[in-house]
Write a protein that holds these residues in place. Structure first.
Motif, short mmCIF file in Angstrom:
data_model
loop_
_atom_site.label_atom_id
_atom_site.label_comp_id
_atom_site.label_asym_id
_atom_site.label_seq_id
_atom_site.Cartn_x
_atom_site.Cartn_y
_atom_site.Cartn_z
N TRP A 1 0.81 -1.22 0.00
CA TRP A 1 0.00 0.00 0.00
C TRP A 1 0.85 1.27 0.00
CZ3 TRP A 1 0.49 3.60 3.82
CH2 TRP A 1 1.05 3.19 5.03
N MET A 2 2.13 1.17 0.34
CA MET A 2 3.00 2.34 0.38
C MET A 2 3.55 2.72 -0.99
SD MET A 2 5.07 2.03 3.97
CE MET A 2 5.62 3.72 3.96
N LEU B 1 -2.02 11.15 -5.54
CA LEU B 1 -2.91 12.28 -5.76
C LEU B 1 -3.79 12.46 -4.53
CD1 LEU B 1 -3.99 11.69 -9.48
CD2 LEU B 1 -2.26 13.28 -8.61
N ALA B 2 -4.37 13.64 -4.40
CA ALA B 2 -5.16 13.97 -3.22
C ALA B 2 -6.25 12.95 -2.94
CB ALA B 2 -5.75 15.37 -3.37
N GLU B 3 -6.94 12.49 -3.95
CA GLU B 3 -8.04 11.54 -3.72
C GLU B 3 -7.56 10.18 -3.22
OE1 GLU B 3 -7.38 11.59 -8.26
OE2 GLU B 3 -7.65 13.10 -6.72
N ASP B 4 -6.27 9.87 -3.41
CA ASP B 4 -5.75 8.59 -2.94
C ASP B 4 -5.80 8.46 -1.42
OD1 ASP B 4 -5.14 7.79 -5.56
OD2 ASP B 4 -3.14 8.69 -5.46
N HIS C 1 -6.42 2.93 3.68
CA HIS C 1 -6.93 2.51 4.98
C HIS C 1 -5.84 1.96 5.89
CE1 HIS C 1 -10.83 3.33 3.30
NE2 HIS C 1 -10.57 2.48 2.31
N GLU C 2 -4.73 1.50 5.32
CA GLU C 2 -3.64 0.96 6.12
C GLU C 2 -2.70 2.04 6.62
OE1 GLU C 2 -4.25 0.16 2.96
OE2 GLU C 2 -4.70 -1.96 2.82
N ALA C 3 -2.80 3.25 6.08
CA ALA C 3 -1.89 4.34 6.44
C ALA C 3 -2.13 4.79 7.88
CB ALA C 3 -2.10 5.52 5.50
N PRO C 4 -1.09 5.35 8.51
CA PRO C 4 -1.28 5.89 9.86
C PRO C 4 -2.38 6.95 9.86
CG PRO C 4 1.04 5.83 9.28
CD PRO C 4 0.28 5.47 8.04
#
Length: 188
Positions: free
Chosen positions: A7-8, A17-20, A25-28
């Motif tokens: 996911w990174m 991009l901003a919408e990403d 969901h896995e991001a801090p």
């Protein structure tokens, strides 16, 4: 070398991009997009910082006129490659429980409370980005001798950059973006 989780990796050759951000969901929890790069807030927040942000948010909410909303931990979609998360954002749009970001045109005031981890971004990168997006009012809250100090800035239309209006210690009393009076030492 440690392999990064899938996911990174950016979903496209040109990066994030901003919408990403809405699909990571896995991001801090506090992930921002600055210049198309993900910025993770991995350092634990300090009690003094959290207390100042909370109390400042509450003070602004109490004084905000009808139709003005004060929020924490929500991003501003400045453009396709920038979606920073200010500490506090004050907007002129109705509260929407499903909103994940604000547009710059809806933002009345953006506030950054400087912490050691975010100091460079809070003092240089983010104010420049907010000004370029046309956000009229910006505060930077610093600590000085254990007390909060507010650097009040306003957008200079002719330069497209913020100009310092005041450095406030003690009692903050302003008329824009609405009448505000806050005892700064009471924040900590």
């Amino acid at each position: 070398m440690t392999t990064l989780p899938g996911w990174m990796h950016p979903p496209r050759e040109e990066g994030w991009l901003a919408e990403d951000l809405d699909h990571l969901h896995e991001a801090p929890r506090h992930t921002e997009l600055i210049h198309g790069g993900l910025v993770f807030m991995l350092v634990p927040r300090r009690s003094g910082y959290s207390r100042a942000v909370h109390r400042l948010t509450c003070a602004l909410e109490e004084q905000a006129p009808e139709g003005v909303v004060v929020e924490q931990e929500i991003t501003i979609r400045l453009d396709a490659h920038n979606r920073p998360e200010p500490d506090i954002v004050v907007t002129a749009v109705p509260l929407d429980k499903d909103r994940t970001w604000h547009a710059p045109d809806d933002v009345l005031l953006v506030i950054e409370v400087v912490s050691p981890e975010s100091a460079y971004r809070d003092r240089t990168v983010k104010p420049r980005k907010y000004a370029e997006a046309g956000i009229r009012h910006h505060w930077r809250v610093e600590e000085e001798d254990g007390e909060p100090v507010v650097h009040v800035c306003e957008l200079d239309e002719s330069t497209g950059a913020y100009r310092p209006v005041d450095v406030v210690r003690g009692t903050l009393h302003l008329q824009v973006p609405f009448e505000i009076k806050i005892d700064l030492p009471g924040l900590v």
